[in-house]
Scaffold this active site. Sequence first.
Site, PDB file in Angstrom:
ATOM      1  N   HIS A  49       0.836  -1.207   0.000  1.00 45.56           N
ATOM      2  CA  HIS A  49       0.000   0.000   0.000  1.00 45.56           C
ATOM      3  C   HIS A  49       0.871   1.256   0.000  1.00 45.56           C
ATOM      4  O   HIS A  49       0.653   2.171   0.803  1.00 45.56           O
ATOM      5  CB  HIS A  49      -0.925   0.005   1.216  1.00 45.56           C
ATOM      6  CG  HIS A  49      -1.982  -1.055   1.187  1.00 45.56           C
ATOM      7  ND1 HIS A  49      -2.967  -1.111   0.225  1.00 45.56           N
ATOM      8  CD2 HIS A  49      -2.199  -2.114   2.003  1.00 45.56           C
ATOM      9  CE1 HIS A  49      -3.748  -2.157   0.448  1.00 45.56           C
ATOM     10  NE2 HIS A  49      -3.305  -2.783   1.521  1.00 45.56           N
ATOM     11  N   ARG A  79       7.304  -5.894   3.400  1.00 39.89           N
ATOM     12  CA  ARG A  79       6.030  -6.519   3.044  1.00 39.89           C
ATOM     13  C   ARG A  79       5.899  -6.487   1.524  1.00 39.89           C
ATOM     14  O   ARG A  79       5.814  -5.424   0.916  1.00 39.89           O
ATOM     15  CB  ARG A  79       4.834  -5.809   3.678  1.00 39.89           C
ATOM     16  CG  ARG A  79       3.519  -6.487   3.278  1.00 39.89           C
ATOM     17  CD  ARG A  79       2.334  -6.080   4.112  1.00 39.89           C
ATOM     18  NE  ARG A  79       1.853  -4.736   3.813  1.00 39.89           N
ATOM     19  CZ  ARG A  79       0.705  -4.241   4.280  1.00 39.89           C
ATOM     20  NH1 ARG A  79      -0.058  -4.986   5.071  1.00 39.89           N
ATOM     21  NH2 ARG A  79       0.330  -3.015   3.982  1.00 39.89           N
ATOM     22  N   ASP A  86      16.533 -11.210  -3.453  1.00 33.38           N
ATOM     23  CA  ASP A  86      17.804 -10.920  -4.118  1.00 33.38           C
ATOM     24  C   ASP A  86      18.296  -9.511  -3.814  1.00 33.38           C
ATOM     25  O   ASP A  86      19.506  -9.242  -3.872  1.00 33.38           O
ATOM     26  CB  ASP A  86      17.682 -11.132  -5.631  1.00 33.38           C
ATOM     27  CG  ASP A  86      17.727 -12.603  -6.031  1.00 33.38           C
ATOM     28  OD1 ASP A  86      18.020 -13.442  -5.165  1.00 33.38           O
ATOM     29  OD2 ASP A  86      17.469 -12.893  -7.212  1.00 33.38           O
ATOM     30  N   GLU A 143      -5.561 -11.589   7.821  1.00 27.23           N
ATOM     31  CA  GLU A 143      -6.379 -10.382   7.752  1.00 27.23           C
ATOM     32  C   GLU A 143      -7.754 -10.632   7.158  1.00 27.23           C
ATOM     33  O   GLU A 143      -8.374  -9.729   6.582  1.00 27.23           O
ATOM     34  CB  GLU A 143      -5.639  -9.281   6.994  1.00 27.23           C
ATOM     35  CG  GLU A 143      -4.932  -9.725   5.738  1.00 27.23           C
ATOM     36  CD  GLU A 143      -3.967  -8.669   5.207  1.00 27.23           C
ATOM     37  OE1 GLU A 143      -4.142  -7.476   5.509  1.00 27.23           O
ATOM     38  OE2 GLU A 143      -3.042  -9.054   4.469  1.00 27.23           O
ATOM     39  N   ASP A 198      -8.046  -4.909   7.250  1.00 30.31           N
ATOM     40  CA  ASP A 198      -8.687  -5.810   6.303  1.00 30.31           C
ATOM     41  C   ASP A 198      -9.538  -6.854   7.010  1.00 30.31           C
ATOM     42  O   ASP A 198     -10.556  -7.307   6.469  1.00 30.31           O
ATOM     43  CB  ASP A 198      -7.637  -6.493   5.421  1.00 30.31           C
ATOM     44  CG  ASP A 198      -7.183  -5.597   4.282  1.00 30.31           C
ATOM     45  OD1 ASP A 198      -8.036  -5.171   3.493  1.00 30.31           O
ATOM     46  OD2 ASP A 198      -5.980  -5.305   4.188  1.00 30.31           O
TER      47      ASP A 198
END
Length: 257
Positions: A50, A75, A89, A154, A180
């Site tokens: 987000h 995240r 990576d 969530e 959520d």
Amino acid sequence: MPLRVAPTFRDRLAEASRPLAGMWLCSGSPIVAEICAGAGLDWLLIDMEHSPNSLESVLGQLQVVAAYSSTPLVRVPIGDVVTIKRVLDLGAQNLLVPMISSADEARAVVEAVRYPPRGRRGVGSALSRSARWNRVDGYLENADEHISLFVQIETAVAVDAAADIASVDGVDGVFVGPSDLAASMGLLGQQTHPEVVAAVHRTFEAVRGTGKPVGVNAFDATMAQRYLEAKASFILVGADVAILARGSESLQARFIN
């Protein structure tokens, strides 16, 4: 010259004598990330779900935060094997994967962070920061030791499956997202509704029963304290963009009549 990588968030939680407190990094700015890292919080969550964060901005933030004691988590926007591979990576050691609602979904993201034959992560350590371009001795053999994986519960469905999700080998902990979760319960925007709070507590109990740490997002100070009293192992208590928004609003309210 052989190099070592930092301890994981899993390691920090195992060694902690108190809940670990952190904040979101959503601005995409390495300068803001460094300012927040210098505050001395236990951990920082670099958000790609987000926020405008790209691979490049995540890399910049990982680099600046590395100079401080705060442990960075990233995240990812989705539990996709390619997305996870690219973020690993970059040198991200600690991942949070959103919207995990079943043990099968949890197993899929575990496979995404592990090299074959235990998983499906693509091998590119010679080309990437994760192994410091093959300067970390034994990185391929010991990669699982250098990575911790947390999954986000969530939805109401995920709450019911919390114990099964947390029990998956390779899941190092669970993070509860009340926003959520409230929406999935038909209570959009009501993160502190008693039914939502009760669902968070049920998740805590289910996850703790598996021996895994459980954390939660709680911008409201009163709710944060309640969740700490309910034995949350780690907690997010603010966000860079929210702090800037509220701080600038307070200046406007004070100086513009």
